[in-house]
Write a protein that holds these residues in place. Structure first.
Motif, short mmCIF file in Angstrom:
data_model
loop_
_atom_site.label_atom_id
_atom_site.label_comp_id
_atom_site.label_asym_id
_atom_site.label_seq_id
_atom_site.Cartn_x
_atom_site.Cartn_y
_atom_site.Cartn_z
N SER A 292 0.86 -1.18 0.00
CA SER A 292 0.00 0.00 0.00
C SER A 292 0.90 1.23 0.00
O SER A 292 2.09 1.15 0.33
CB SER A 292 -0.91 -0.01 1.23
OG SER A 292 -0.14 0.05 2.41
N TYR A 293 0.33 2.36 -0.38
CA TYR A 293 1.17 3.56 -0.43
C TYR A 293 0.32 4.81 -0.27
O TYR A 293 -0.91 4.77 -0.39
CB TYR A 293 1.94 3.61 -1.75
CG TYR A 293 1.06 3.72 -2.97
CD1 TYR A 293 0.77 4.98 -3.52
CD2 TYR A 293 0.51 2.59 -3.59
CE1 TYR A 293 -0.05 5.10 -4.63
CE2 TYR A 293 -0.30 2.71 -4.69
CZ TYR A 293 -0.58 3.95 -5.21
OH TYR A 293 -1.39 4.07 -6.32
N ARG A 294 1.03 5.95 -0.02
CA ARG A 294 0.41 7.27 0.04
C ARG A 294 1.28 8.25 -0.77
O ARG A 294 2.51 8.20 -0.68
CB ARG A 294 0.29 7.75 1.48
CG ARG A 294 -0.56 6.86 2.35
CD ARG A 294 -0.49 7.27 3.82
NE ARG A 294 -1.21 8.52 4.05
CZ ARG A 294 -1.26 9.14 5.24
NH1 ARG A 294 -0.61 8.62 6.27
NH2 ARG A 294 -1.92 10.27 5.36
N GLU A 295 0.66 9.07 -1.52
CA GLU A 295 1.41 10.05 -2.32
C GLU A 295 1.54 11.37 -1.56
O GLU A 295 0.60 11.83 -0.93
CB GLU A 295 0.70 10.30 -3.65
CG GLU A 295 0.70 9.10 -4.58
CD GLU A 295 0.06 9.43 -5.92
OE1 GLU A 295 -0.56 10.52 -6.04
OE2 GLU A 295 0.17 8.60 -6.83
N CYS A 296 2.75 11.93 -1.68
CA CYS A 296 3.00 13.23 -1.05
C CYS A 296 2.83 14.31 -2.12
O CYS A 296 3.48 14.30 -3.16
CB CYS A 296 4.41 13.27 -0.48
SG CYS A 296 4.83 14.87 0.24
N SER A 297 1.92 15.24 -1.87
CA SER A 297 1.67 16.33 -2.83
C SER A 297 1.52 17.63 -2.08
O SER A 297 0.66 17.75 -1.19
CB SER A 297 0.40 16.02 -3.65
OG SER A 297 0.12 17.10 -4.53
N GLY A 298 2.36 18.61 -2.41
CA GLY A 298 2.30 19.91 -1.75
C GLY A 298 2.63 19.81 -0.28
O GLY A 298 2.08 20.56 0.54
N GLY A 299 3.45 18.84 0.07
CA GLY A 299 3.84 18.69 1.47
C GLY A 299 2.81 17.98 2.32
O GLY A 299 2.92 17.95 3.54
#
Length: 222
Positions: free
Chosen positions: A11-18
């Motif tokens: 599983s994963y999470r994306e980092c966007s704009g901090g």
């Protein structure tokens, strides 16, 4: 990160704009069910008594349960598609039959075989009373004991889990007791006869004395 129990991949999470986004599971997949088992491989149920098996245990994840090839369980029994529990009230006697229970998820299926039979309830042997089917009257011939006569009866009825015995009706009587009773009765009759005879003789004697006294009194007046 890991996908969780019963799954493979990551599983994963994306980092966007901090900022971290939501957990994504699109790279996770289910592991097929394995090691499915009930506490017993053979179940014997009693007709007309509600029953329920244990929940099957298994590895990984099961989302649906069903009987292979849509086989029909004994009449009155059902399989809970969500839990794998077999439950209900069997209504007919059936011979031992094997069923394959399937546990399924999107990646595959696992299976386990169990055998089920349905029998008539019965009362276990109890002393002189043999094992007896429900709704049956067991009869005991007292002469089996030797110097006894008479019969006793006992009904086997359906209880909460199996057959249960009712109370015994009838008695076994010893020939010796009958002989003793007859002798006692004869003795009592003889004693009564003797007492009555003595009483009658006494009454006659009293009447004789009174009659003699009256005759003497009459003669003296003359």
């Amino acid at each position: 990160s890991v996908c969780g129990e019963g799954m493979t991949g990551f599983s994963y999470r994306e980092c966007s704009g901090g900022v971290l986004g939501e957990v994504r599971m699109d790279n996770c997949s289910y592991l097929a069910p394995e090691n499915i088992r009930y506490q017993s491989t053979r179940y014997t149920f009693v007709r007309d008594i509600p029953v329920e098996t244990d929940r099957p245990t298994y590895d990984n994840i099961v989302m649906n349960w069903y009987v292979e090839n849509n086989a029909v369980l004994p009449e009155g029994l059902k399989l809970d598609n969500a839990t794998g529990v077999i439950y209900g009230t069997p209504t007919n006697v059936t011979e031992l039959k094997t069923f394959t229970i399937m546990g399924q998820n999107p990646s595959g299926v696992g299976s386990v075989e169990i055998s089920i039979s349905v029998r008539i309830g019965e009362c276990l042997a109890d002393g002189v009373w043999p094992k007896t089917p429900v709704d049956t009257i067991a009869v005991y011939d007292c002469k089996v004991q030797g110097s006894y006569f008479g019969t006793q009866k006992r009904v086997c009825v359906l209880g909460e889990k199996d057959g249960v015995w009712r109370e015994v009706s009838g008695v076994c009587v010893s020939y010796l007791i009958i002989v003793v009773v007859v002798v006692v009765v004869v003795i009592i009759l003889v004693v009564l006869i003797v007492l009555i005879t003595k009483l009658l003789k006494r009454k006659k004697a009293v009447k004789g004395v009174k009659g003699g006294a009256a005759e003497k009194k009459k003669q003296s007046k003359v």
